[in-house]
Design a protein around this motif. Structure first.
Motif, PDB file in Angstrom:
ATOM      1  N   THR A   1       6.266   4.590 -49.498  1.00  0.00           N
ATOM      2  CA  THR A   1       5.002   4.893 -48.830  1.00  0.00           C
ATOM      3  C   THR A   1       3.931   5.170 -49.865  1.00  0.00           C
ATOM      4  O   THR A   1       4.091   6.041 -50.711  1.00  0.00           O
ATOM      5  N   ASP A   2       2.847   4.425 -49.795  1.00  0.00           N
ATOM      6  CA  ASP A   2       1.724   4.650 -50.686  1.00  0.00           C
ATOM      7  C   ASP A   2       0.575   5.241 -49.880  1.00  0.00           C
ATOM      8  O   ASP A   2       0.200   4.698 -48.839  1.00  0.00           O
ATOM      9  N   ILE A   3       0.044   6.359 -50.359  1.00  0.00           N
ATOM     10  CA  ILE A   3      -1.080   7.004 -49.689  1.00  0.00           C
ATOM     11  C   ILE A   3      -2.283   6.966 -50.612  1.00  0.00           C
ATOM     12  O   ILE A   3      -2.259   7.528 -51.703  1.00  0.00           O
ATOM     13  N   SER A   4      -3.314   6.298 -50.157  1.00  0.00           N
ATOM     14  CA  SER A   4      -4.584   6.266 -50.875  1.00  0.00           C
ATOM     15  C   SER A   4      -5.471   7.348 -50.287  1.00  0.00           C
ATOM     16  O   SER A   4      -5.752   7.338 -49.090  1.00  0.00           O
ATOM     17  N   ALA A   5      -5.906   8.297 -51.126  1.00  0.00           N
ATOM     18  CA  ALA A   5      -6.657   9.443 -50.630  1.00  0.00           C
ATOM     19  C   ALA A   5      -7.965   9.613 -51.388  1.00  0.00           C
ATOM     20  O   ALA A   5      -8.045   9.364 -52.591  1.00  0.00           O
ATOM     21  N   SER A   6      -8.966  10.015 -50.680  1.00  0.00           N
ATOM     22  CA  SER A   6     -10.251  10.347 -51.286  1.00  0.00           C
ATOM     23  C   SER A   6     -10.866  11.496 -50.504  1.00  0.00           C
ATOM     24  O   SER A   6     -10.441  11.806 -49.384  1.00  0.00           O
ATOM     25  N   CYS A   7     -11.850  12.156 -51.087  1.00  0.00           N
ATOM     26  CA  CYS A   7     -12.519  13.236 -50.378  1.00  0.00           C
ATOM     27  C   CYS A   7     -13.979  13.302 -50.792  1.00  0.00           C
ATOM     28  O   CYS A   7     -14.373  12.773 -51.845  1.00  0.00           O
ATOM     29  N   LYS A   8     -14.770  13.937 -49.973  1.00  0.00           N
ATOM     30  CA  LYS A   8     -16.179  14.119 -50.278  1.00  0.00           C
ATOM     31  C   LYS A   8     -16.691  15.361 -49.553  1.00  0.00           C
ATOM     32  O   LYS A   8     -16.179  15.743 -48.492  1.00  0.00           O
ATOM     33  N   VAL A   9     -17.667  16.001 -50.152  1.00  0.00           N
ATOM     34  CA  VAL A   9     -18.356  17.111 -49.499  1.00  0.00           C
ATOM     35  C   VAL A   9     -19.428  16.506 -48.598  1.00  0.00           C
ATOM     36  O   VAL A   9     -20.292  15.766 -49.063  1.00  0.00           O
ATOM     37  N   THR A  10     -19.351  16.784 -47.324  1.00  0.00           N
ATOM     38  CA  THR A  10     -20.286  16.181 -46.367  1.00  0.00           C
ATOM     39  C   THR A  10     -21.449  17.105 -46.005  1.00  0.00           C
ATOM     40  O   THR A  10     -22.473  16.639 -45.521  1.00  0.00           O
ATOM     41  N   ASP A  11     -21.272  18.389 -46.222  1.00  0.00           N
ATOM     42  CA  ASP A  11     -22.348  19.353 -45.981  1.00  0.00           C
ATOM     43  C   ASP A  11     -22.160  20.473 -46.996  1.00  0.00           C
ATOM     44  O   ASP A  11     -21.224  21.257 -46.882  1.00  0.00           O
ATOM     45  N   ASP A  12     -23.032  20.535 -47.994  1.00  0.00           N
ATOM     46  CA  ASP A  12     -22.763  21.407 -49.138  1.00  0.00           C
ATOM     47  C   ASP A  12     -23.412  22.778 -49.076  1.00  0.00           C
ATOM     48  O   ASP A  12     -23.121  23.642 -49.910  1.00  0.00           O
ATOM     49  N   LYS A  13     -24.299  23.038 -48.107  1.00  0.00           N
ATOM     50  CA  LYS A  13     -24.974  24.324 -48.084  1.00  0.00           C
ATOM     51  C   LYS A  13     -25.041  24.895 -46.669  1.00  0.00           C
ATOM     52  O   LYS A  13     -25.285  24.181 -45.701  1.00  0.00           O
ATOM     53  N   ALA A  14     -24.791  26.185 -46.567  1.00  0.00           N
ATOM     54  CA  ALA A  14     -25.064  26.951 -45.357  1.00  0.00           C
ATOM     55  C   ALA A  14     -26.001  28.069 -45.776  1.00  0.00           C
ATOM     56  O   ALA A  14     -25.578  29.047 -46.401  1.00  0.00           O
ATOM     57  N   GLU A  15     -27.281  27.925 -45.461  1.00  0.00           N
ATOM     58  CA  GLU A  15     -28.299  28.859 -45.940  1.00  0.00           C
ATOM     59  C   GLU A  15     -28.730  29.857 -44.885  1.00  0.00           C
ATOM     60  O   GLU A  15     -29.533  30.738 -45.153  1.00  0.00           O
ATOM     61  N   LYS A  16     -28.162  29.720 -43.677  1.00  0.00           N
ATOM     62  CA  LYS A  16     -28.445  30.658 -42.601  1.00  0.00           C
ATOM     63  C   LYS A  16     -27.145  31.003 -41.886  1.00  0.00           C
ATOM     64  O   LYS A  16     -26.231  30.178 -41.802  1.00  0.00           O
ATOM     65  N   VAL A  17     -27.078  32.218 -41.371  1.00  0.00           N
ATOM     66  CA  VAL A  17     -25.943  32.611 -40.544  1.00  0.00           C
ATOM     67  C   VAL A  17     -25.868  31.667 -39.349  1.00  0.00           C
ATOM     68  O   VAL A  17     -26.887  31.330 -38.730  1.00  0.00           O
ATOM     69  N   GLY A  18     -24.667  31.200 -39.029  1.00  0.00           N
ATOM     70  CA  GLY A  18     -24.482  30.254 -37.940  1.00  0.00           C
ATOM     71  C   GLY A  18     -24.370  28.822 -38.414  1.00  0.00           C
ATOM     72  O   GLY A  18     -24.103  27.926 -37.612  1.00  0.00           O
ATOM     73  N   TYR A  19     -24.524  28.596 -39.724  1.00  0.00           N
ATOM     74  CA  TYR A  19     -24.365  27.266 -40.304  1.00  0.00           C
ATOM     75  C   TYR A  19     -23.023  27.194 -41.035  1.00  0.00           C
ATOM     76  O   TYR A  19     -22.374  28.222 -41.293  1.00  0.00           O
ATOM     77  N   ASP A  20     -22.612  25.967 -41.366  1.00  0.00           N
ATOM     78  CA  ASP A  20     -21.328  25.820 -42.046  1.00  0.00           C
ATOM     79  C   ASP A  20     -21.408  24.791 -43.163  1.00  0.00           C
ATOM     80  O   ASP A  20     -22.392  24.059 -43.295  1.00  0.00           O
ATOM     81  N   ILE A  21     -20.352  24.752 -43.964  1.00  0.00           N
ATOM     82  CA  ILE A  21     -20.177  23.728 -44.995  1.00  0.00           C
ATOM     83  C   ILE A  21     -18.911  22.959 -44.677  1.00  0.00           C
ATOM     84  O   ILE A  21     -17.988  23.485 -44.039  1.00  0.00           O
ATOM     85  N   ASN A  22     -18.870  21.691 -45.120  1.00  0.00           N
ATOM     86  CA  ASN A  22     -17.742  20.834 -44.751  1.00  0.00           C
ATOM     87  C   ASN A  22     -17.327  19.930 -45.899  1.00  0.00           C
ATOM     88  O   ASN A  22     -18.147  19.512 -46.708  1.00  0.00           O
ATOM     89  N   ALA A  23     -16.041  19.621 -45.926  1.00  0.00           N
ATOM     90  CA  ALA A  23     -15.504  18.581 -46.800  1.00  0.00           C
ATOM     91  C   ALA A  23     -14.632  17.670 -45.939  1.00  0.00           C
ATOM     92  O   ALA A  23     -14.075  18.101 -44.923  1.00  0.00           O
ATOM     93  N   GLN A  24     -14.511  16.430 -46.361  1.00  0.00           N
ATOM     94  CA  GLN A  24     -13.760  15.441 -45.585  1.00  0.00           C
ATOM     95  C   GLN A  24     -12.774  14.713 -46.477  1.00  0.00           C
ATOM     96  O   GLN A  24     -13.129  14.212 -47.536  1.00  0.00           O
ATOM     97  N   GLY A  25     -11.524  14.647 -46.046  1.00  0.00           N
ATOM     98  CA  GLY A  25     -10.495  13.877 -46.734  1.00  0.00           C
ATOM     99  C   GLY A  25     -10.168  12.637 -45.929  1.00  0.00           C
ATOM    100  O   GLY A  25      -9.892  12.727 -44.726  1.00  0.00           O
ATOM    101  N   ASP A  26     -10.218  11.482 -46.573  1.00  0.00           N
ATOM    102  CA  ASP A  26      -9.902  10.213 -45.915  1.00  0.00           C
ATOM    103  C   ASP A  26      -8.631   9.635 -46.515  1.00  0.00           C
ATOM    104  O   ASP A  26      -8.461   9.614 -47.740  1.00  0.00           O
ATOM    105  N   PHE A  27      -7.748   9.143 -45.651  1.00  0.00           N
ATOM    106  CA  PHE A  27      -6.423   8.710 -46.088  1.00  0.00           C
ATOM    107  C   PHE A  27      -6.082   7.340 -45.513  1.00  0.00           C
ATOM    108  O   PHE A  27      -6.306   7.072 -44.334  1.00  0.00           O
ATOM    109  N   LYS A  28      -5.534   6.509 -46.357  1.00  0.00           N
ATOM    110  CA  LYS A  28      -4.992   5.213 -45.929  1.00  0.00           C
ATOM    111  C   LYS A  28      -3.526   5.183 -46.340  1.00  0.00           C
ATOM    112  O   LYS A  28      -3.203   5.273 -47.518  1.00  0.00           O
ATOM    113  N   ILE A  29      -2.669   5.069 -45.340  1.00  0.00           N
ATOM    114  CA  ILE A  29      -1.230   5.065 -45.600  1.00  0.00           C
ATOM    115  C   ILE A  29      -0.742   3.623 -45.524  1.00  0.00           C
ATOM    116  O   ILE A  29      -0.826   2.982 -44.473  1.00  0.00           O
ATOM    117  N   THR A  30      -0.266   3.114 -46.646  1.00  0.00           N
ATOM    118  CA  THR A  30       0.273   1.756 -46.701  1.00  0.00           C
ATOM    119  C   THR A  30       1.753   1.864 -46.997  1.00  0.00           C
ATOM    120  O   THR A  30       2.171   2.588 -47.878  1.00  0.00           O
TER     121      THR A  30
END
Length: 260
Positions: free
Chosen positions: A192-221
């Motif tokens: 099983t080969d897993i190709s993985a990458s990630c990226k930060v999709t939202d890097d700042k939360a400057e107010k209460v009620g906001y969030d930050i996010n990262a995303q991992g993308d995977f292709k399993i061959t």
């Protein structure tokens, strides 16, 4: 268990799928197992004997199973993953780690999601730590932290695999900043080969009620030599939510979603 009658050169294994394209190889006379019911019966019988199947035992069953039946099992596993609720709230029961298990009813497998985060100060979170039932809010002193997610697919027949996403972030008077991410914890197998990458999709939360996010993308061959291989795609998204403001610390929530 079985005497191997035929080892097909085009077997493809993974957390999700594999495929054989030569219909001539699928002749029922060449295999001991020729229906999905027979396959489930053999798996269940073996599990009862040894509690869980090792990769070598899984391989032996696969080699003695009609490829068309294997593909049917893979289809069930894929349906299970897609049917699984994609919103999986992280409950860190000891203050810094958790393990949540979701059953896969069609294929008989499980998804085990393991998460961990930097240890929470007992002084800052005494009441939450004492309850140990549910910790929706984490008090983070100004500094740097990481949130780790490992999404494991454990099934009865195919070699297990893991998909990992680590989110690195900082906390300060400015709120929250996602600084980077990685795919640490990702693990395939010999087939099983897993190709993985990630990226930060939202890097700042400057107010209460906001969030930050990262995303991992995977292709399993999965496959031998890449012939007739099918692929499964998945995405894990982390969320660190700014819940409340403080003078030297911020209150945050950590959670994730997973989609296939």
């Amino acid at each position: 268990m079985f005497k191997t009658k035929k080892i097909c050169p085009a077997i493809f294994l993974s957390v999700g799928l594999f495929c054989l394209g030569d219909s001539a190889l699928a002749s029922e006379s060449n295999y001991e197992i020729n229906s999905i019911d027979e396959l489930k019966s053999e798996i269940q019988g073996s599990v009862i004997k040894v509690d869980s199947l090792q990769d070598a035992e899984k391989k032996e069953i696969i080699e003695n199973t009609n490829p068309e039946v294997i593909n049917q099992y893979i289809d069930l596993l894929e349906e299970d993953l897609k049917d699984l609720d994609s919103t999986l709230i992280d409950v860190q029961q000891d203050g810094y780690s958790s393990e949540v298990i979701h059953e896969l009813p069609k294929s008989g497998g499980i998804v085990k999601v393991e998460t961990s985060t930097d240890i929470i100060s007992v002084e800052d979170n005494f009441n939450n730590i004492m309850s140990r039932a549910f910790i929706p809010n984490i008090s983070r002193k100004f500094g740097s932290y990481q949130y780790n997610i490992v999404y494991k697919v454990e099934n009865l027949l195919l070699p297990d695999a893991a998909l990992g996403l680590v989110t690195y972030y900082s906390v300060g008077s400015y709120g929250l900043k996602a600084t980077s991410c990685s795919n640490s914890g990702t693990k395939g197998s010999l087939v099983t080969d897993i190709s993985a990458s990630c990226k930060v999709t939202d890097d700042k939360a400057e107010k209460v009620g906001y969030d930050i996010n990262a995303q991992g993308d995977f292709k399993i061959t999965h496959g031998i030599g890449g012939v007739n291989a099918k692929q499964l795609y998945g995405t894990i998204t982390s969320r660190v939510y700014w819940n409340a403001k403080g003078t030297s610390a911020q209150s945050v929530n950590e959670s994730y979603t997973a989609d296939f």
